[in-house]
Design a protein around this motif. Structure first.
Motif, PDB file in Angstrom:
ATOM      1  N   ILE A 156      43.384  43.887  32.955  1.00 23.17           N
ATOM      2  CA  ILE A 156      41.814  43.765  32.841  1.00 23.17           C
ATOM      3  C   ILE A 156      41.062  44.789  33.092  1.00 23.17           C
ATOM      4  O   ILE A 156      41.277  45.371  33.903  1.00 23.17           O
ATOM      5  N   PHE A 157      39.868  44.972  32.333  1.00 20.40           N
ATOM      6  CA  PHE A 157      38.954  46.177  32.178  1.00 20.40           C
ATOM      7  C   PHE A 157      37.620  45.553  32.654  1.00 20.40           C
ATOM      8  O   PHE A 157      37.047  44.815  31.998  1.00 20.40           O
ATOM      9  N   VAL A 158      37.263  46.177  33.896  1.00 21.02           N
ATOM     10  CA  VAL A 158      35.858  45.996  34.312  1.00 21.02           C
ATOM     11  C   VAL A 158      34.857  47.315  34.525  1.00 21.02           C
ATOM     12  O   VAL A 158      35.521  47.970  35.234  1.00 21.02           O
ATOM     13  N   PHE A 159      34.042  47.388  33.757  1.00 23.60           N
ATOM     14  CA  PHE A 159      33.321  48.612  33.785  1.00 23.60           C
ATOM     15  C   PHE A 159      32.068  48.500  34.559  1.00 23.60           C
ATOM     16  O   PHE A 159      31.264  47.491  34.322  1.00 23.60           O
ATOM     17  N   GLY A 160      31.395  49.222  35.653  1.00 22.64           N
ATOM     18  CA  GLY A 160      30.375  49.593  36.255  1.00 22.64           C
ATOM     19  C   GLY A 160      29.899  48.230  36.902  1.00 22.64           C
ATOM     20  O   GLY A 160      30.639  47.854  37.735  1.00 22.64           O
ATOM     21  N   GLY A 161      28.692  47.832  36.851  1.00 23.41           N
ATOM     22  CA  GLY A 161      28.200  46.815  37.893  1.00 23.41           C
ATOM     23  C   GLY A 161      27.244  47.326  38.902  1.00 23.41           C
ATOM     24  O   GLY A 161      27.055  48.454  38.976  1.00 23.41           O
ATOM     25  N   ALA A 162      26.728  46.329  39.755  1.00 21.11           N
ATOM     26  CA  ALA A 162      26.029  46.727  40.822  1.00 21.11           C
ATOM     27  C   ALA A 162      26.386  46.037  41.894  1.00 21.11           C
ATOM     28  O   ALA A 162      26.968  44.906  41.796  1.00 21.11           O
ATOM     29  N   ASN A 163      26.161  46.651  43.013  1.00 17.94           N
ATOM     30  CA  ASN A 163      26.656  45.769  44.349  1.00 17.94           C
ATOM     31  C   ASN A 163      25.422  45.006  44.868  1.00 17.94           C
ATOM     32  O   ASN A 163      24.279  44.951  44.164  1.00 17.94           O
ATOM     33  N   TYR A 164      25.520  44.198  45.823  1.00 16.12           N
ATOM     34  CA  TYR A 164      24.487  43.248  46.048  1.00 16.12           C
ATOM     35  C   TYR A 164      24.828  43.141  47.629  1.00 16.12           C
ATOM     36  O   TYR A 164      25.758  42.325  48.185  1.00 16.12           O
ATOM     37  N   ASN A 165      24.075  43.449  48.507  1.00 14.33           N
ATOM     38  CA  ASN A 165      24.249  43.474  50.079  1.00 14.33           C
ATOM     39  C   ASN A 165      22.912  43.595  50.628  1.00 14.33           C
ATOM     40  O   ASN A 165      21.862  43.469  49.809  1.00 14.33           O
ATOM     41  N   ASN A 166      22.798  43.532  51.922  1.00 14.53           N
ATOM     42  CA  ASN A 166      21.583  43.657  52.829  1.00 14.53           C
ATOM     43  C   ASN A 166      20.766  45.057  52.675  1.00 14.53           C
ATOM     44  O   ASN A 166      19.616  45.000  52.773  1.00 14.53           O
ATOM     45  N   SER A 167      21.284  46.148  52.225  1.00 11.44           N
ATOM     46  CA  SER A 167      20.852  47.518  52.231  1.00 11.44           C
ATOM     47  C   SER A 167      20.416  47.773  51.076  1.00 11.44           C
ATOM     48  O   SER A 167      19.364  47.416  50.616  1.00 11.44           O
ATOM     49  N   THR A 168      20.766  48.814  50.397  1.00 15.82           N
ATOM     50  CA  THR A 168      20.602  49.351  49.166  1.00 15.82           C
ATOM     51  C   THR A 168      21.505  49.048  48.086  1.00 15.82           C
ATOM     52  O   THR A 168      22.512  48.912  48.179  1.00 15.82           O
ATOM     53  N   ILE A 169      20.637  48.578  46.939  1.00 18.88           N
ATOM     54  CA  ILE A 169      21.536  48.123  45.679  1.00 18.88           C
ATOM     55  C   ILE A 169      21.695  49.401  44.886  1.00 18.88           C
ATOM     56  O   ILE A 169      20.897  50.359  44.562  1.00 18.88           O
ATOM     57  N   LEU A 170      23.162  49.730  44.604  1.00 14.40           N
ATOM     58  CA  LEU A 170      23.854  51.092  43.951  1.00 14.40           C
ATOM     59  C   LEU A 170      24.214  50.556  42.572  1.00 14.40           C
ATOM     60  O   LEU A 170      24.697  49.308  42.470  1.00 14.40           O
ATOM     61  N   PHE A 171      24.224  51.256  41.592  1.00 14.15           N
ATOM     62  CA  PHE A 171      24.833  51.021  40.271  1.00 14.15           C
ATOM     63  C   PHE A 171      25.905  52.072  40.118  1.00 14.15           C
ATOM     64  O   PHE A 171      25.904  53.171  40.553  1.00 14.15           O
ATOM     65  N   TYR A 172      27.098  51.520  39.286  1.00 10.87           N
ATOM     66  CA  TYR A 172      28.155  52.127  39.342  1.00 10.87           C
ATOM     67  C   TYR A 172      28.657  52.467  37.793  1.00 10.87           C
ATOM     68  O   TYR A 172      28.383  51.707  36.803  1.00 10.87           O
ATOM     69  N   ASN A 173      29.360  53.621  37.590  1.00  7.08           N
ATOM     70  CA  ASN A 173      29.965  54.155  36.493  1.00  7.08           C
ATOM     71  C   ASN A 173      31.552  54.136  36.281  1.00  7.08           C
ATOM     72  O   ASN A 173      32.160  54.879  35.306  1.00  7.08           O
ATOM     73  N   ASP A 174      32.131  53.255  37.361  1.00  5.47           N
ATOM     74  CA  ASP A 174      33.675  53.454  37.271  1.00  5.47           C
ATOM     75  C   ASP A 174      34.298  52.379  36.592  1.00  5.47           C
ATOM     76  O   ASP A 174      33.705  51.154  36.369  1.00  5.47           O
ATOM     77  N   MET A 175      35.588  52.737  36.038  1.00  4.62           N
ATOM     78  CA  MET A 175      36.332  51.797  35.403  1.00  4.62           C
ATOM     79  C   MET A 175      37.360  51.416  36.281  1.00  4.62           C
ATOM     80  O   MET A 175      38.364  51.854  36.726  1.00  4.62           O
ATOM     81  N   ASN A 176      37.286  49.843  36.539  1.00  5.03           N
ATOM     82  CA  ASN A 176      38.264  49.064  37.433  1.00  5.03           C
ATOM     83  C   ASN A 176      39.118  48.454  36.544  1.00  5.03           C
ATOM     84  O   ASN A 176      38.632  47.494  35.660  1.00  5.03           O
ATOM     85  N   MET A 177      40.529  48.562  36.839  1.00  2.96           N
ATOM     86  CA  MET A 177      41.385  47.709  36.149  1.00  2.96           C
ATOM     87  C   MET A 177      42.443  46.966  36.855  1.00  2.96           C
ATOM     88  O   MET A 177      42.924  47.656  38.061  1.00  2.96           O
ATOM     89  N   LEU A 178      42.951  45.816  36.510  1.00  7.89           N
ATOM     90  CA  LEU A 178      43.789  44.955  37.167  1.00  7.89           C
ATOM     91  C   LEU A 178      44.702  44.600  36.480  1.00  7.89           C
ATOM     92  O   LEU A 178      44.924  44.065  35.270  1.00  7.89           O
TER      93      LEU A 178
END
Length: 451
Positions: A156-178
């Motif tokens: 499985i390949f999942v690229f990027g995305g954004a976090n969702y929490n109480n503080s700051t929203i960050l955007f990502y450019n990493d490739m996560n693989m399962l």
């Protein structure tokens, strides 16, 4: 008497809602994820007009149906409320669905759990499990707004995305693989030249290339709409990035759209929306665009039939020659929808039926029988209630009192309405009339027969 009328009104008023419930129709929603498993198109979670949903619905595509009465089924629920996530089907057994990332909500309190991971759903046993994953990336726990793909080897390949929490929203450019065969997680850090990405579509081609279309990209703290003339591509064999400049028709930038891959290598994109700098939705698209991945040329086909409305945050899947679109938002000011739309990709025609000539065997679903039995029993009970209410109303409206007069009995069926008479002191009582069997002879004191 009035009480009976109220009961009758209440029954008639609630009748439409009763049939809607019995017909097993999902509530309007968006932000759900969907996966095609054989002839079942599954929909997981989503956000309704009320709250995040933990429902699991599916369409039975094994036989033809009309979009006005789609064959909805729901046999199980999710352990959490779920939206903004992604899902894919295991190619190992073609029956296990993996849900990755997204927002998860505690079902009884509807509060955000601030954690998300990976869930497994076995479509054969209808069981949910949370697998143990080695080397899991902790920064992925609150990741959302991305799309996963899976290759034929179970990666499985999942690229990027954004976090969702109480503080700051960050955007990502990493490739996560399962790797689902060994349940091992790995993360590939990207160079700064690779932009962050969210709200895109990811399409895996047969040659191992993942095509990323649309969405928003930029830095870890600032993103903007992505130009659809610049296509980002990831090679799952060499783990390298490249870019393609697409020519042809100009396609507007968009987010939260849908994309499906045809057998001849075309990616069909539908809908999507635009947002202002604050993230507020300002426009929803209803157009169809086609990207030829052999020539990298965009085109806008001529579409016939009754068009689907503008949609974003919807789902789309390709089943045979039909692109099936479901749920979503139709405008920035409109609530979620629960409609189904079907596009015949052979001639680009919106159709009302999926005319399947498939040899696939229909899926035996016991809930279908229970639903029909419930509807039948409900109709019978409702008919009996309406009959009883109508009987009592009819009886009360025609109720009369039988009064026996001198020389007769109740059995003589002489019926008169009883009218009470009030006598006032000092005023003579009304004249009494006495009838005798003698015909043609005036009765003394009876002015009625006097001339």
């Amino acid at each position: 008497m009035k009480l009976l009328y109220y009961i009758l009104f209440l029954v008639i008023f609630c009748l439409p809602y009763y049939f809607v419930i019995c017909q097993n129709v999902p509530s309007p929603r968006g932000q759900q994820t969907s996966t095609l498993v054989g002839t079942r198109l599954y929909f997981f979670g989503g956000y309704t007009n009320i709250s995040p949903s933990n429902e699991v619905w599916y369409l039975d595509l094994s036989s033809s149906f009309n979009i006005s009465t789609p064959p909805w089924y729901s046999d199980v629920v999710m352990p959490v409320g779920y939206n903004f996530g992604t899902s894919c089907l295991s190619p190992i057994d073609n029956s296990t669905v993996f849900l990755i990332g997204g927002r998860t909500w505690i079902t009884n309190t509807k509060t955000y759990s601030f954690t998300s991971s990976v869930y497994k759903f076995d479509t054969k046993t209808m069981q949910w499990t949370t697998p143990t994953i080695n080397n899991f990336n902790s920064s992925f726990e609150t990741r959302q707004s991305m799309q996963a793909v899976i290759d034929n080897y179970g990666e499985i390949f999942v690229f990027g995305g954004a976090n969702y929490n109480n503080s700051t929203i960050l955007f990502y450019n990493d490739m996560n693989m399962l790797d689902i065969t060994h349940m091992t997680w790995s993360t590939q850090a990207q160079s700064q030249s690779v932009l962050t990405y969210i709200d895109y579509t990811a399409t895996l081609l047969p040659n191992g290339l993942i095509v990323y279309i649309g969405g928003r990209s930029g830095s870890s703290s600032n993103i903007s709409p992505t130009d659809l003339a610049q296509i980002q591509i990831f090679d799952t064999k060499s783990y390298t990035w490249s870019a393609k400049s697409a020519s042809g028709s100009t396609i507007a930038s968009r987010v939260s759209h849908s994309a499906v891959l045809t057998q001849d290598g075309n990616i069909i994109v539908y809908g999507g929306s635009t947002h202002d700098s604050s993230g507020k939705m300002v426009y929803v698209f209803s157009d169809i665009a086609v990207l030829n991945t052999n020539s990298w040329v965009w085109s806008v086909p001529s579409v016939s039939g009754t068009s689907a409305p503008p949609l974003t945050y919807h789902s789309a899947a390709l089943y045979k020659n039909y692109m099936i679109i479901a749920f979503g938002i139709t405008s920035p000011f409109h609530p979620f929808a629960n409609n189904i739309y079907i596009l015949n990709i052979q001639n680009y025609t919106w159709v009302k039926n999926n005319d399947n000539s498939s040899t696939d065997q229909p899926i035996n679903n016991p809930s279908n029988l229970y639903i029909r039995i419930g509807i039948g029993m409900g109709v019978v009970i409702l008919a009996v209630v309406l009959f009883v209410i109508g009987f009592f109303i009819h009886k009360n409206r025609h109720k009369q009192e039988i009064i026996a007069t001198p020389g007769t009995s109740i059995d003589d069926h002489i019926r008169e309405r009883h009218i009470s008479t009030i006598y006032t002191p000092g005023i003579p009582s009304p004249a009494k009339y006495e009838l005798t069997p003698t015909y043609g002879v005036p009765v003394p004191g009876n002015n009625y027969y006097s001339s």
